[in-house]
Design a protein around this motif. Structure first.
Motif, PDB file in Angstrom:
ATOM      1  N   GLU A  98      32.966  10.380  52.405  1.00  0.00           N
ATOM      2  CA  GLU A  98      33.991  11.396  52.583  1.00  0.00           C
ATOM      3  C   GLU A  98      34.409  11.856  51.188  1.00  0.00           C
ATOM      4  O   GLU A  98      34.937  11.059  50.403  1.00  0.00           O
ATOM      5  CB  GLU A  98      35.188  10.821  53.337  1.00  0.00           C
ATOM      6  CG  GLU A  98      36.277  11.857  53.608  1.00  0.00           C
ATOM      7  CD  GLU A  98      37.443  11.263  54.383  1.00  0.00           C
ATOM      8  OE1 GLU A  98      38.550  11.254  53.833  1.00  0.00           O
ATOM      9  OE2 GLU A  98      37.219  10.788  55.517  1.00  0.00           O
ATOM     10  N   ILE A  99      34.163  13.110  50.849  1.00  0.00           N
ATOM     11  CA  ILE A  99      34.377  13.569  49.476  1.00  0.00           C
ATOM     12  C   ILE A  99      35.463  14.638  49.388  1.00  0.00           C
ATOM     13  O   ILE A  99      35.453  15.479  48.488  1.00  0.00           O
ATOM     14  CB  ILE A  99      33.067  14.079  48.846  1.00  0.00           C
ATOM     15  CG1 ILE A  99      32.516  15.281  49.618  1.00  0.00           C
ATOM     16  CG2 ILE A  99      32.028  12.969  48.767  1.00  0.00           C
ATOM     17  CD1 ILE A  99      31.384  16.001  48.887  1.00  0.00           C
ATOM     18  N   ASP A 100      36.433  14.572  50.290  1.00  0.00           N
ATOM     19  CA  ASP A 100      37.527  15.547  50.243  1.00  0.00           C
ATOM     20  C   ASP A 100      38.238  15.501  48.897  1.00  0.00           C
ATOM     21  O   ASP A 100      38.556  16.542  48.295  1.00  0.00           O
ATOM     22  CB  ASP A 100      38.529  15.275  51.374  1.00  0.00           C
ATOM     23  CG  ASP A 100      37.924  15.505  52.750  1.00  0.00           C
ATOM     24  OD1 ASP A 100      36.713  15.784  52.807  1.00  0.00           O
ATOM     25  OD2 ASP A 100      38.651  15.395  53.754  1.00  0.00           O
TER      26      ASP A 100
END
Length: 236
Positions: A98-100
């Motif tokens: 998850e690279i938010d």
């Protein structure tokens, strides 16, 4: 039968006396059968030979294709890929990230870029991509886990002092990996501008050999094409 050979006259050299292609070819070429394998010795595996050009072309209707000769780069890439797959153990591990937060940081970094004047007008001094952040992350990982930043030789493990990250760049007729040297020491903005320059010169085939040879690792990113996962071939 197609070669006009009486199969009963051919001695098989394959496993358990099986007749293999090489036996028939030897019969046709020399007018005699290949010697049979010794019963007390393990049978040698028949040499794997690629289909001949003529054999491949016979599979397709004449006039339904055109031939595009290989250039030297494509020949070298093909040879090296086969060499890598044949001689280097490959294994693959995957996970989802998850690279938010990473995307938010990227937006903030680019928004803070100073503006410079160019021939095209005013432009940001740099534009960091997700790929640039992957390069930096790889370099920091190798810095923190030096046992992974190595190359194999028969006599010793080559322990590299820096993370020289090769980055896959698609060019007409193949793919090349220009190298960001000492990437663990460079800022994201420096990596971004260096990669922009390297990629442009790679596509124009203006890289020097030292700019694409001797990397300690490599990354390839197909995410911009919607690819979630792929199996890479380790560069020998």
């Amino acid at each position: 039968k197609d070669a006009g050979v009486d199969i009963a006259s051919v001695a098989g050299s394959g496993p358990h006396g099986r007749i293999v292609r090489a036996d028939v070819e030897a019969m046709v070429a020399g007018g005699k059968a290949a010697p049979a394998a010794r019963a007390d010795a393990p049978a040698a595996a028949p040499a794997v030979r690629p289909m001949s050009d003529d054999a491949v072309l016979k599979l397709f209707e004449e006039g339904s294709y055109e031939l595009v000769p290989h250039d030297n780069m494509r020949k070298t890439i093909a040879r090296r890929l086969v060499e890598a797959k044949s001689t280097i153990p490959h294994f693959y591990l995957t996970l989802d990230c998850e690279i938010d937060a990473l995307l938010k940081l990227r937006a903030e970094i680019n928004a803070a870029a100073p503006v410079k004047k160019t021939e095209k007008g005013e432009e940001p001094a740099y534009k960091v991509s997700v790929n640039d952040m992957v390069i930096k992350a790889m370099a920091l990982a190798l810095r923190d886990v030096p046992a992974a930043n190595v190359s194999w030789t028969e006599s010793a493990m080559v322990q590299h002092r820096h993370a020289d990250v090769g980055v896959a760049v698609s060019i007409p007729g193949g793919l090349i990996t220009p190298i960001v040297r000492r990437a663990e020491e460079k800022t994201l903005s420096v990596i971004a501008n260096e990669m922009k320059d390297l990629a442009a010169r790679a596509r124009n085939k203006k890289l020097k050999p030292e700019e694409y040879q001797g990397g300690t690792t490599a990354v390839s990113n197909l995410g911009m094409f919607g690819i979630k996962d792929f199996a890479a071939v380790i560069n020998p």
